[in-house]
Design an enzyme around this catalytic site. Sequence first.
Site, PDB file in Angstrom:
ATOM      1  N   MET A 104      -8.956   5.033  22.332  1.00 36.54           N
ATOM      2  CA  MET A 104      -7.560   4.623  22.504  1.00 36.54           C
ATOM      3  C   MET A 104      -7.449   3.480  23.505  1.00 36.54           C
ATOM      4  SD  MET A 104      -4.597   6.732  21.737  1.00 36.54           S
ATOM      5  CE  MET A 104      -3.976   8.004  22.783  1.00 36.54           C
ATOM      6  N   CYS A 124       0.816  -1.204   0.000  1.00 38.28           N
ATOM      7  CA  CYS A 124       0.000   0.000   0.000  1.00 38.28           C
ATOM      8  C   CYS A 124       0.854   1.260   0.000  1.00 38.28           C
ATOM      9  CB  CYS A 124      -0.911  -0.004   1.208  1.00 38.28           C
ATOM     10  SG  CYS A 124      -1.951  -1.445   1.194  1.00 38.28           S
ATOM     11  N   PRO A 131       7.832  -5.112  10.794  1.00 35.97           N
ATOM     12  CA  PRO A 131       8.249  -6.433  10.325  1.00 35.97           C
ATOM     13  C   PRO A 131       7.515  -6.967   9.084  1.00 35.97           C
ATOM     14  CG  PRO A 131       6.862  -6.652  12.252  1.00 35.97           C
ATOM     15  CD  PRO A 131       6.944  -5.195  11.952  1.00 35.97           C
ATOM     16  N   GLN A 132       6.392  -6.358   8.688  1.00 32.05           N
ATOM     17  CA  GLN A 132       5.586  -6.953   7.614  1.00 32.05           C
ATOM     18  C   GLN A 132       6.289  -6.951   6.259  1.00 32.05           C
ATOM     19  OE1 GLN A 132       4.333  -4.818   9.771  1.00 32.05           O
ATOM     20  NE2 GLN A 132       2.335  -5.490  10.503  1.00 32.05           N
ATOM     21  N   ALA A 137     -14.666   4.206  28.106  1.00 29.23           N
ATOM     22  CA  ALA A 137     -14.763   3.580  26.795  1.00 29.23           C
ATOM     23  C   ALA A 137     -14.117   4.426  25.711  1.00 29.23           C
ATOM     24  CB  ALA A 137     -16.224   3.300  26.466  1.00 29.23           C
ATOM     25  N   HIS A 181      19.055  -0.276  -2.495  1.00 31.53           N
ATOM     26  CA  HIS A 181      17.668   0.098  -2.217  1.00 31.53           C
ATOM     27  C   HIS A 181      16.835  -1.126  -1.844  1.00 31.53           C
ATOM     28  CE1 HIS A 181      14.097   2.620  -2.376  1.00 31.53           C
ATOM     29  NE2 HIS A 181      13.500   1.603  -2.977  1.00 31.53           N
TER      30      HIS A 181
END
Lengths: 273, 444
Positions: free
Chosen positions: B202, B52, B124-125, B199, B108
Amino acid sequence: METVFLVIATTCYFCGMVGYQIYLLRSEEVIHRAAWTALLAGAAAHGVAIALRSIEEGRLAVTPSPQALSFFTWILVLAYLILQPRVGLRILGSFVSPLAVGFMLISSILPESIIPQSGVLKSGWVVLHVAALFAANAIFALAFCAGVMYLLQERQIKKKQFGFFFPRLPSLERLDKVNHTCLITGFPLMTLGLVAGFAYAGAAWRTPWSWDPKEIFASATWLIYAVLLHERLAVGWRGRRAAWLAIIGFIAVLITFLGVNLFLKGRHTAFVG
Amino acid sequence: MTAQIILLGMNHKSAPVEIREQLALACRAETNPLCTRSHFQYVEEICVFSTCNRVEFLFTSTSANEAIKEVKSLLRTHLHFSGENAGIESLHIEPYIYIFKNADAVKHLFRVASSLDSMVLGEPQILGQVKAAYREAAACRTVGVILNRLIHKSFSIAKRVRSETRIGSHAVSISYAAVELARKIFGELHDKRVMLIGAGEMAELAAEHFLSHGVRQMIVANRTLERAMDLAARLKAETVSFSHITDALKNVDIVLTSTGSPDPILNHKDVRSKMRERRNRPLFFIDIAVPRDVDPEVNRIDNVYLYNIDDLQGVVDSNRSERQKEAERAEHIIDEESIKFQEWLCTLEVAPTIIALHKKAETIRRNEVRKTLSHLPDLGEKEREAIEVLTCSIVNKMLHDPIIFLKKKGERDSKQRFMDFTQQLFRLDEENSSTCSSIDSMER
């Protein structure tokens, strides 16, 4: 020969210590394994040294003071080597190994006093007395290390300032548990050792208690650990206070163990020097 | 002419948001541009990374300029293909594209795989995404010797960066920082109970984080019961009445607060008295509310830890700068590995010369041995074998130094000169048969 092995042992411990300090900086499997192996090799050489000395003197070489400290260091390293794979607390090595090196060096500079030959160490009570107390002291040394680690970590979390040790030290609960385990195994051993000592004294000198400085300090040390154990089990003490008490307790152990030998005279002097 | 490695693409740094929206669409469309285009004229090997935040084409070609044109049109179709409203045609993508060649392209790619080029440094993805892209390219059979090696290298470098630096070990979001702190206090979280008071959005996010990190028991308290029940259903939690939160402190380990209350809802005295009942088991307060819900004095109680939103933000900020520092170490690793890869690439270029040299020497040796043996028909099997071994070792020993020399020069810029020189010296450019005959004629 014995000196050669002692030098080898100290060198190995030193390598282990350096390895464990590097492990603090770079937590890699290889480094830990190397450091652990160095300590193991040191313990092996150290064991040989103690055996040689014991054979030469015809008794277990746990006195005078330099031998006592050296023997204690050996037990400490062994206790760590046995315990570490079980609890998986590698970082403990970074704290135990400097202690081992320090004790070895102190043991090498302590005055070597000449003590008269005696058959005391042939008595079963005395062997039990010595063995149980050495084991208890080694376990308390581990508790001391865990206590120092706990205080370092707790301070960082409480003050919200995270330094070098924060990512490297384990969780507070884990350290507290190590402390707890050491206490509940060390305390019965210590009690057993003291009782054996009193039993021997009662049989050999007709009186178990003679206001000997070592007896007084040992009882005080026992009392510190008794208080800690009571507070832990009955009141639910844990964390910072328990860690402090474990540290104070170990300092008391060192005073009883070495300070009294060196500076005060008493019933033990004849055997310990 | 040897193949060049080229990387062409755009990412969150180079492209504005409207282009990135198209990227996101393209990413979601899950179409691999390699499969839509079966034939390339100038591109030899190619692999596409599409997330993305970036789309990048990594390819090799001997004619760089034509190949770049080819890939650019591919990029356009990729964006157009997935942008249903097709407004992309009018969008000018040219200024947002970056092109890296050879050493820069290699570097790169290594930076991308090691998450040094990511929006959130050290996340990490990205490595998984690069791996997936490589699998697709391998399935479409668009990768060959060079890209295979290059991309595999990028995996091992990413692993090296992760294990040798602490780039991924510092939490950089508030809720994750809270979980990390809880782990430093409690160790394992699976037997711990979390109480969520209020509630706020965050706090809910943080609660979800705790659930995904092993917490199994959670209770929710809110002034309006409906809201509490609603939240409890979402988090698979129990509810507790708001007036009983102080009592509930006895049985929970982590407290997340985010109410709109103007005054603290938990004060020093309440917490202190509960600690005795808890037998001093540690208690961790995470106060995300502004104004604060928990009296700051609470932090002074033994075994109680209180973090408010600013404290957590402070942790996150210092972690960010920590990651930045680690990134510098990672850059060093990448520089090192880029050079190593470049060296491999260069030896790849001298390889054909070395092979030709070998081949020529071997042909000469075989011909000469055959001739000699035909004159000596009385030789036994043992003697023939000895001659074979002798000639082989002469040839190998003769060639050893020139080959080592070439391999060494392969890492230098001057290699082309030495390759040409070698080819002329040994007349490697001619056909094998003709070289042999010419040598024969020379001998005569």
